[in-house]
Design an enzyme around this catalytic site. Structure first.
Site, mmCIF file in Angstrom:
data_model
loop_
_atom_site.group_PDB
_atom_site.id
_atom_site.type_symbol
_atom_site.label_atom_id
_atom_site.label_comp_id
_atom_site.label_asym_id
_atom_site.label_seq_id
_atom_site.Cartn_x
_atom_site.Cartn_y
_atom_site.Cartn_z
ATOM 1 N N THR A 94 0.823 -1.199 0.000
ATOM 2 C CA THR A 94 0.000 0.000 0.000
ATOM 3 C C THR A 94 0.860 1.252 0.000
ATOM 4 O OG1 THR A 94 -0.119 0.024 2.422
ATOM 5 C CG2 THR A 94 -1.888 -1.124 1.238
ATOM 6 N N GLU A 138 -4.490 4.562 3.308
ATOM 7 C CA GLU A 138 -3.534 3.824 2.492
ATOM 8 C C GLU A 138 -4.222 3.185 1.293
ATOM 9 O OE1 GLU A 138 -1.767 0.553 4.706
ATOM 10 O OE2 GLU A 138 -3.299 0.794 6.242
ATOM 11 N N ASN A 192 0.946 4.755 1.694
ATOM 12 C CA ASN A 192 0.402 5.464 2.856
ATOM 13 C C ASN A 192 0.434 6.967 2.589
ATOM 14 O OD1 ASN A 192 0.225 3.392 5.359
ATOM 15 N ND2 ASN A 192 1.853 2.811 3.947
#
Length: 299
Positions: A199, A247, A201
């Site tokens: 992911t 995220e 962030n």
């Protein structure tokens, strides 16, 4: 679009749309559009938002300053005057605001305003006051009627209420576009990568309103790239998180995004945030979320 923080620097004479314009929603666009066919169409707004100044509250803005200015520029304005909202401006009587800033400094010829917008010391200025002063100072006043929808007046508070419920359909209608989250990609704890779903962030401005926690289908943009993705907003309860994170997992893309400014367009609310009994259960749900996001046909 030229942006000034001091009225005497602006191009004059001009026509002014006056307001806070947080969200630049359908009702705001109606006010803004009334001056676009005039010479030097100008937005006059305030920074910080008066509500922030007086209450000290933050985290409620739908469109922080740069996002608001980008949207206004897209409508065709040639300049914006962003007046610093400080003690001096807060204590300036409404008649003096009109006389000194709008008339003397901006040489205003037309003013567009919403019916309930108030300005000046103790909010002493109103659309009615502008109409009263117009003949003396030689400007025209356009007071726009309120934009309505089935549940009442189009407003920034109605948009926030919809986003708090994950109701993107209503928020999209009131805004006239999809809601955006924008932030710089920063290092996280690497939890997503460990799960097999890396992911990005996002460090979102503290002043920006963040919608309901949960999983969203989004379109992510940065530089010249655009990808479909999943967005998770929340506290990651499966891992007993205590701080909210924003995220995004980008589909069909791999690479390093650290330091990039990512813009997420919220397309669909998929599900609330929930705590899973195991990491494997969470991974299965993420896979289902991805399948659901991919199953939606592109419009």
């Amino acid at each position: 679009m030229d942006v000034f923080t001091s009225a005497p620097l602006a191009h004059t004479p001009c026509a002014v749309a006056l307001g806070n314009f947080d969200g630049v929603h359908r009702g705001h666009v109606l006010v803004l559009s009334q001056v676009l066919d005039s010479p030097n169409p100008t937005v006059v707004t305030f920074e910080p938002h008066p509500r922030e100044y007086f209450s000290g509250q933050t985290g409620f803005l739908l469109t922080p300053e740069q996002e608001k200015l980008d949207l206004v520029a897209g409508l065709g304005f040639v300049q914006a005057v962003v007046l610093p909202f400080n003690e001096q401006l807060a204590r300036l009587p409404a008649v003096q605001f009109v006389q000194e800033i709008l008339v003397a400094q901006l040489q205003v010829k037309r003013i567009s305003i919403g019916p309930d917008f108030q300005f000046g010391y103790k909010r002493g200025g109103s659309a009615a006051l502008l109409r009263e002063l117009a003949p003396s100072f030689g400007f025209e006043v356009c007071i726009c009627s309120e934009e309505q929808w089935q549940q009442g007046r189009v407003s920034s508070s109605a948009i926030r209420a919809a986003l708090e419920q994950g109701d993107l359909t209503t928020a999209r209608y009131l805004l006239g576009r999809n809601y955006l989250l924008r932030g710089t990609v920063v290092a996280g704890d690497g939890r997503g990568r460990q799960l097999g779903f890396p992911t990005a962030n996002l460090n979102i401005l503290e002043r920006k309103f963040v919608p309901r926690s949960g999983v969203y289908r989004v379109s992510a943009r940065w530089q010249k790239e655009e990808r479909l993705g999943l967005l998770n907003i929340g506290y990651r309860p499966t891992f007993d998180g205590f701080t909210r994170s924003v995220e995004a997992h980008l589909l069909d893309w791999q690479g390093d995004l650290y330091g990039e400014i990512l813009t997420l367009e919220l397309l669909q609310y998929l599900r609330p945030e929930q705590k899973f009994g195991s990491v494997e259960e969470l991974k299965r749900q993420i896979a289902l979320d991805i399948s659901m996001a991919l199953a939606v046909p592109e419009s």
